[in-house]
Structure formats: structure tokens, C-alpha cells
Design an enzyme around this catalytic site. Structure first.
Site, mmCIF file in Angstrom:
data_model
loop_
_atom_site.group_PDB
_atom_site.id
_atom_site.type_symbol
_atom_site.label_atom_id
_atom_site.label_comp_id
_atom_site.label_asym_id
_atom_site.label_seq_id
_atom_site.Cartn_x
_atom_site.Cartn_y
_atom_site.Cartn_z
ATOM 1 N N SER A 129 -11.998 -3.264 12.372
ATOM 2 C CA SER A 129 -10.571 -3.343 12.690
ATOM 3 C C SER A 129 -10.169 -2.367 13.792
ATOM 4 O O SER A 129 -10.762 -1.299 13.946
ATOM 5 C CB SER A 129 -9.750 -3.026 11.429
ATOM 6 O OG SER A 129 -8.375 -2.926 11.746
ATOM 7 N N TYR A 153 -5.948 -5.875 17.445
ATOM 8 C CA TYR A 153 -4.510 -6.066 17.335
ATOM 9 C C TYR A 153 -3.992 -5.767 18.721
ATOM 10 O O TYR A 153 -4.075 -4.626 19.186
ATOM 11 C CB TYR A 153 -3.914 -5.091 16.318
ATOM 12 C CG TYR A 153 -3.976 -5.572 14.885
ATOM 13 C CD1 TYR A 153 -3.655 -6.882 14.558
ATOM 14 C CD2 TYR A 153 -4.322 -4.704 13.856
ATOM 15 C CE1 TYR A 153 -3.689 -7.324 13.243
ATOM 16 C CE2 TYR A 153 -4.363 -5.137 12.534
ATOM 17 C CZ TYR A 153 -4.036 -6.444 12.239
ATOM 18 O OH TYR A 153 -4.076 -6.880 10.944
ATOM 19 N N THR A 179 -6.471 -10.983 16.459
ATOM 20 C CA THR A 179 -5.651 -11.426 15.329
ATOM 21 C C THR A 179 -4.271 -11.829 15.831
ATOM 22 O O THR A 179 -3.585 -11.059 16.494
ATOM 23 C CB THR A 179 -5.546 -10.311 14.280
ATOM 24 O OG1 THR A 179 -6.870 -9.999 13.840
ATOM 25 C CG2 THR A 179 -4.708 -10.742 13.083
ATOM 26 N N LYS A 260 -7.915 -15.268 15.379
ATOM 27 C CA LYS A 260 -7.825 -15.202 13.904
ATOM 28 C C LYS A 260 -6.413 -15.532 13.438
ATOM 29 O O LYS A 260 -5.439 -15.014 13.985
ATOM 30 C CB LYS A 260 -8.192 -13.779 13.452
ATOM 31 C CG LYS A 260 -8.095 -13.531 11.942
ATOM 32 C CD LYS A 260 -8.701 -12.190 11.562
ATOM 33 C CE LYS A 260 -8.765 -11.950 10.061
ATOM 34 N NZ LYS A 260 -7.582 -11.325 9.508
ATOM 35 N N HIS A 284 -4.576 -14.380 6.365
ATOM 36 C CA HIS A 284 -4.499 -12.916 6.282
ATOM 37 C C HIS A 284 -4.402 -12.466 4.815
ATOM 38 O O HIS A 284 -3.739 -11.477 4.487
ATOM 39 C CB HIS A 284 -3.288 -12.408 7.086
ATOM 40 C CG HIS A 284 -3.461 -11.030 7.643
ATOM 41 N ND1 HIS A 284 -3.687 -10.774 8.974
ATOM 42 C CD2 HIS A 284 -3.425 -9.806 7.055
ATOM 43 C CE1 HIS A 284 -3.776 -9.467 9.178
ATOM 44 N NE2 HIS A 284 -3.625 -8.860 8.019
HETATM 45 C C1 LIG Z 1 -5.826 -3.891 3.111
HETATM 46 C C2 LIG Z 1 -6.053 -4.952 4.117
HETATM 47 C C3 LIG Z 1 -6.033 -4.614 5.467
HETATM 48 C C4 LIG Z 1 -6.271 -5.579 6.439
HETATM 49 N N1 LIG Z 1 -6.330 -5.220 7.739
HETATM 50 C C5 LIG Z 1 -6.613 -6.145 8.677
HETATM 51 C C6 LIG Z 1 -6.807 -5.774 10.018
HETATM 52 O O1 LIG Z 1 -6.764 -4.610 10.365
HETATM 53 N N2 LIG Z 1 -7.015 -6.765 10.918
HETATM 54 C C7 LIG Z 1 -7.067 -8.093 10.567
HETATM 55 O O2 LIG Z 1 -7.252 -8.960 11.413
HETATM 56 N N3 LIG Z 1 -6.957 -8.452 9.275
HETATM 57 C C8 LIG Z 1 -6.739 -7.514 8.330
HETATM 58 N N4 LIG Z 1 -6.667 -7.885 7.014
HETATM 59 C C9 LIG Z 1 -6.876 -9.293 6.655
HETATM 60 C C10 LIG Z 1 -8.362 -9.576 6.370
HETATM 61 O O3 LIG Z 1 -9.113 -9.565 7.550
HETATM 62 C C11 LIG Z 1 -8.549 -10.938 5.706
HETATM 63 O O4 LIG Z 1 -7.909 -11.930 6.495
HETATM 64 C C12 LIG Z 1 -7.975 -10.992 4.288
HETATM 65 O O5 LIG Z 1 -8.308 -9.812 3.594
HETATM 66 C C13 LIG Z 1 -8.509 -12.189 3.542
HETATM 67 O O6 LIG Z 1 -7.922 -12.292 2.278
HETATM 68 P P1 LIG Z 1 -8.658 -11.818 0.933
HETATM 69 O O7 LIG Z 1 -8.996 -10.390 1.098
HETATM 70 O O8 LIG Z 1 -7.659 -12.027 -0.156
HETATM 71 O O9 LIG Z 1 -9.873 -12.680 0.765
HETATM 72 C C14 LIG Z 1 -6.468 -6.917 6.035
HETATM 73 C C15 LIG Z 1 -6.524 -7.241 4.681
HETATM 74 C C16 LIG Z 1 -6.339 -6.276 3.730
HETATM 75 C C17 LIG Z 1 -6.449 -6.639 2.277
HETATM 76 O O1 LIG Z 2 -2.229 -4.608 6.295
HETATM 77 C C1 LIG Z 2 -2.628 -5.503 7.008
HETATM 78 O O2 LIG Z 2 -2.972 -6.585 6.581
HETATM 79 C C2 LIG Z 2 -2.708 -5.271 8.415
HETATM 80 O O3 LIG Z 2 -3.685 -5.638 8.947
HETATM 81 C C3 LIG Z 2 -1.611 -4.664 9.187
HETATM 82 C C4 LIG Z 2 -1.810 -3.470 9.866
HETATM 83 C C5 LIG Z 2 -0.766 -2.905 10.600
HETATM 84 C C6 LIG Z 2 0.439 -3.534 10.687
HETATM 85 C C7 LIG Z 2 0.623 -4.722 10.019
HETATM 86 C C8 LIG Z 2 -0.402 -5.293 9.269
#
Ligand SMILES: Cc1cc2nc3c(=O)[nH]c(=O)nc-3n(C[C@H](O)[C@H](O)[C@H](O)COP(=O)(O)O)c2cc1C
Ligand SMILES: O=C(O)C(=O)c1ccccc1
Length: 386
Positions: A129, A153, A179, A260, A284
Site C-alpha cells: 500500500s 493512492y 486504486t 482497482k 474495497h
Molecule cells: C484495514 C484495511 C486497509 C486497507 N487499505 C487499503 C489500501 O491502502 N489500499 C487499497 O487499495 N485497498 C485497501 N484496502 C482494501 C483491500 O485491498 C481489499 O480490497 C479488501 O480488504 C478486501 O476485502 P476483505 O478484506 O473483506 O476480503 C484496505 C482494507 C482494509 C481492511
Molecule cells: O481504510 C482503507 O480502506 C483505506 O484504504 C483508506 C486509507 C486512507 C483514506 C481512506 C481509505
């Protein structure tokens, strides 16, 4: 390299000497134990989602209305779970989805490095990330022989965006995952109720704070004035991307670029027409938009729309059978999200490796029992909507 298929034998044999697994064998147990292990704010941030979490729940329950069709007399011991992505062969069809706060999910606060080590140990690629506790270069240097991908991002400042992409390229990442569904943050009642947003508390901003172009936008360094650096980050975090930006984004690198958060076949087709190399179907994890379709229900239509490029998928994957279902519905590779964050919370690198091994061992055995020895065998005929 870890051998996934042997996990079951290993566990039963250890049981003969009275040893039972110390880490959870089911997702329900994993989730319960992670809740106990994580600080409450981190737990609710990771476990929570948008609105009343309907989409988050649907991402899970929708897997139940898809059923795999068992086929007999097709047993083979030389099963093959490998997949090809952008010219590289990976040993398994799963990857570690980007998790922006994985850094604070381990007790030492270096969860990005712990995850990268799990990637190195398993051959399962990590999508690192933008929001990490350690700079993207440090994460890359823990990946060993396993290729990694960098998730972008896209910031509002185009020169910062270009710098992040150039750094990712220089650090050896093999592709950029942009994303699209998070240029604003979804409405998240659990975090709102506790006024908790980790990045606003200065967590997971190491890639930004180490970026020369970002630093050039500040009067004082993030070390001298973290408050202003955090606010500057918050102001530039999410560029409201539109189709007209895609050519510019694409021009930032010659690496494969994946988008994404795509759930509509028209969006997928147009992105590919405009030079994008892979489509990542995701909601997401239900953290951004509520009241939407489950990601798994969008997959087949999107995959059919873009037959010539890899289709990545995540959202709701908790088990080996979820992985196999997503492959049958057209995914090239399947992203594991929250489960590995919970594994990291319980046991760092070993916890992430454990989660990957259990999911992959189950997928392998399921493909064996059901008569689909290779991923190429898992076509639309292998699955039905019930
Ligand atoms: C705590 C958390 C942080 C996340 N941060 C990002 C991120 O930094 N960038 C991103 O593209 N997706 C982020 N995601 C989304 C994940 O890449 C993914 O799409 C998602 O976790 C899938 O759902 P699931 O965990 O319920 O299977 C985040 C998800 C979680 C749970
Ligand atoms: O928490 C998240 O899913 C995430 O990826 C995020 C990070 C920074 C701002 C907004 C969403």
C-alpha cells in the site's frame, strides 16, 4: 519455498505427538482471536466498513449462492496451482491485497515488513500500500525473490504522484495498482464514533514522509513539524480521478498498470482500451461504498468483458473454497485482505504465512476432491448460481 498441500499431513502427524496447531484453523476463530490481540481502535478500523456494513456482509454471503460442481474420475496427484501474471509465473493463484494499516497490525509496528517477509517465504505476491509504516523501498527489500506490486493512492499533486511511481519502479516493484474507489473516504460509523482515523494520527505515512517531492511542499520537515505534514498529506491524499486522467497516469511508468475497484464491464473495457494492463474487481471490502453489489457477483461479467488481460479479485475471500469460486468465475488471481491482517496481529510473519497456507491447502484439496486439478480446468462449467 513453503509447500501448501502438505499442511494437512503435517498437522495430523504432529497430532500423533500431542501437538495441536497454536494458530486458528477457521476464519471465525482467526477473527475472534485477532479482536482480542489488536488495540480496540485498530480492530474496529480493520474490521469495520461503510454505513451499516451491508456491502461488507454481502461480499461474504454472496459466496454462499455460488456452488462448485464436483466432477469424478479426474483425480491427479500432480496438481498445479500456478498462474501467470504480466509475464511472471507465480506458484499460487493468490496475492496479498493492499492494506494501508497493516503496519500497525503487528505488535512491533512494522507489519508491512512482516507481510513482505511472508511474501518472500511463500512466493505469494504482496501489493504494498501507499500507506505504510515503513517506506516503500524498505518493504520492497524484504520481498526476497517474490515479485511485488505497488498500490497507488493517487495524490492531488501530480508531481508527488509521479515521484511515488518512480520510486516504486526504482525499488523493483513489477506493477502499479491504482486504486480508484478511495479518492474520498467512505462513511464509516465505527471510526466516526471513536473519531479514529489512523493516518490523521500520523500512522502509516512513511512513504509520504520520505518522499522528496512531498517534503519539498513543506516548510518544515515531517520530523520537525509532524502536525503540518499530516495535514498536508490529508489535503493532497485523494485526487478526484476522471477518465481524462488515465492517459497521464499511464504515462507515469512503463510497468504494467492495474486499476482497482472496477465492478462494471464498461469501465473495465474502457480502461483496457486506454492502455491499462489489468482489471481488479473489488468493493474495497465494503469499506468505501455501502448498499452496493457484492464483489463476487460482479466478477464474471467483468472478466468476460476483458478476456485478454489479467483480472484480479478481492472482497470477502476467507477460505480456499472462496478462492476456487473466484477462479471459476474468471479471476486470474485472488486477493486475501482482512484474514492476513488478523494473522499478522496474532503472529507477525508466521501468522500471515499460516493464513496463506491454510487458505491454499484448502483450495488445493478442494480442487483435488472436485476434479479440477489445474486452474485451467476451472471454467464457467465448474460453478453454478444456486
Ligand atoms: C484495514 C484495511 C486497509 C486497507 N487499505 C487499503 C489500501 O491502502 N489500499 C487499497 O487499495 N485497498 C485497501 N484496502 C482494501 C483491500 O485491498 C481489499 O480490497 C479488501 O480488504 C478486501 O476485502 P476483505 O478484506 O473483506 O476480503 C484496505 C482494507 C482494509 C481492511
Ligand atoms: O481504510 C482503507 O480502506 C483505506 O484504504 C483508506 C486509507 C486512507 C483514506 C481512506 C481509505
Amino acid at each position: 519455498m513453503v509447500n501448501f498441500g502438505d499442511l494437512q499431513t503435517e498437522i495430523y502427524l504432529a497430532g500423533l505427538s500431542g501437538v495441536v496447531p497454536s494458530l486458528p484453523m477457521s476464519f471465525a476463530d482467526l477473527e475472534r482471536r485477532a479482536e482480542q490481540a489488536l488495540p480496540p481502535g485498530t480492530w474496529s478500523y480493520v474490521a469495520g466498513g461503510a454505513g451499516d456494513e451491508h456491502t461488507q456482509r454481502s461480499n461474504r454471503t454472496a459466496f454462499d449462492h455460488w456452488g462448485l460442481v464436483p466432477r469424478m474420475l479426474r483425480a491427479r496427484t500432480d496438481r498445479d496451482l500456478s498462474v501467470e501474471l504480466f509475464g511472471t509465473t507465480f506458484p499460487t493463484p493468490v496475492f496479498l491485497a493492499p492494506i494501508g494499516v497493516i503496519g500497525i497490525c503487528t505488535q512491533d509496528g512494522h507489519g508491512d515488513l512482516a507481510t513482505a517477509r511472508a511474501s518472500a517465504a511463500t512466493g505469494v505476491p504482496m501489493v504494498a500500500s501507499t500507506l505504510s509504516q515503513d517506506p516503500l523501498e524498505d518493504v520492497a527489500s524484504e520481498l526476497g525473490e517474490t515479485p511485488g506490486f505497488f498500490q497507488l493512492y493517487c495524490p492531488t499533486d501530480p508531481e508527488v504522484a509521479a515521484s511515488l511511481v518512480q520510486r516504486a519502479e526504482a525499488a523493483g516493484y513489477r506493477g502499479i495498482v491504482v486504486t480508484l474507489d478511495t479518492w474520498v473516504t467512505g462513511w464509516r460509523p465505527r471510526d466516526l464514533a471513536t473519531s479514529n482515523f489512523p493516518q490523521l494520527r500520523g500512522r502509516c505515512l512513511a512513504t509520504y514522509f520520505s518522499d522528496p517531492v512531498f517534503r519539498s511542499r513543506l516548510e518544515k520537515s515531517p520530523e520537525d513539524d509532524p502536525g503540518t505534514a499530516i495535514l498536508t498529506w490529508a489535503t493532497m491524499f485523494g485526487r478526484p480521478l476522471v477518465w481524462d486522467d488515465l492517459a497521464w497516469l499511464r504515462s507515469l511508468t512503463t510497468l504494467p498498470m492495474v486499476v482497482k475497484g472496477v465492478c462494471h464491464p464498461d469501465d473495465a473495457r474502457r480502461a483496457v482500451d486506454e492502455g491499462i494492463d489489468g482489471i481488479y474487481v473489488s468493493t474495497h471490502g465494503g469499506r468505501q461504498a455501502n448498499g452496493g453489489l457484492a464483489a463476487i457477483d460482479c466478477l464474471a461479467e467483468v472478466a468476460a468483458a476483458v478476456p485478454d488481460v489479467p483480472v484480479l479479485f478481492d472482497s470477502g475471500v476467507r477460505s480456499g473454497s472462496d478462492v476456487v469460486k473466484a477462479l471459476a468465475l474468471g479471476a486470474t488471481a485472488v486477493g486475501i485482505g482482512r484474514p492476513y491482517a488478523y494473522g499478522a496481529a496474532l503472529a507477525g510473519t508466521a501468522g500471515v504465512v499460516h493464513v496463506l497456507r491454510t487458505i491454499l491447502a484448502e483450495a488445493d484439496l478442494l480442487m483435488a476432491v472436485d476434479g479440477y486439478p489445474t486452474i485451467a480446468d476451472l471454467g464457467p462449467d465448474a460453478i453454478r448460481r444456486t
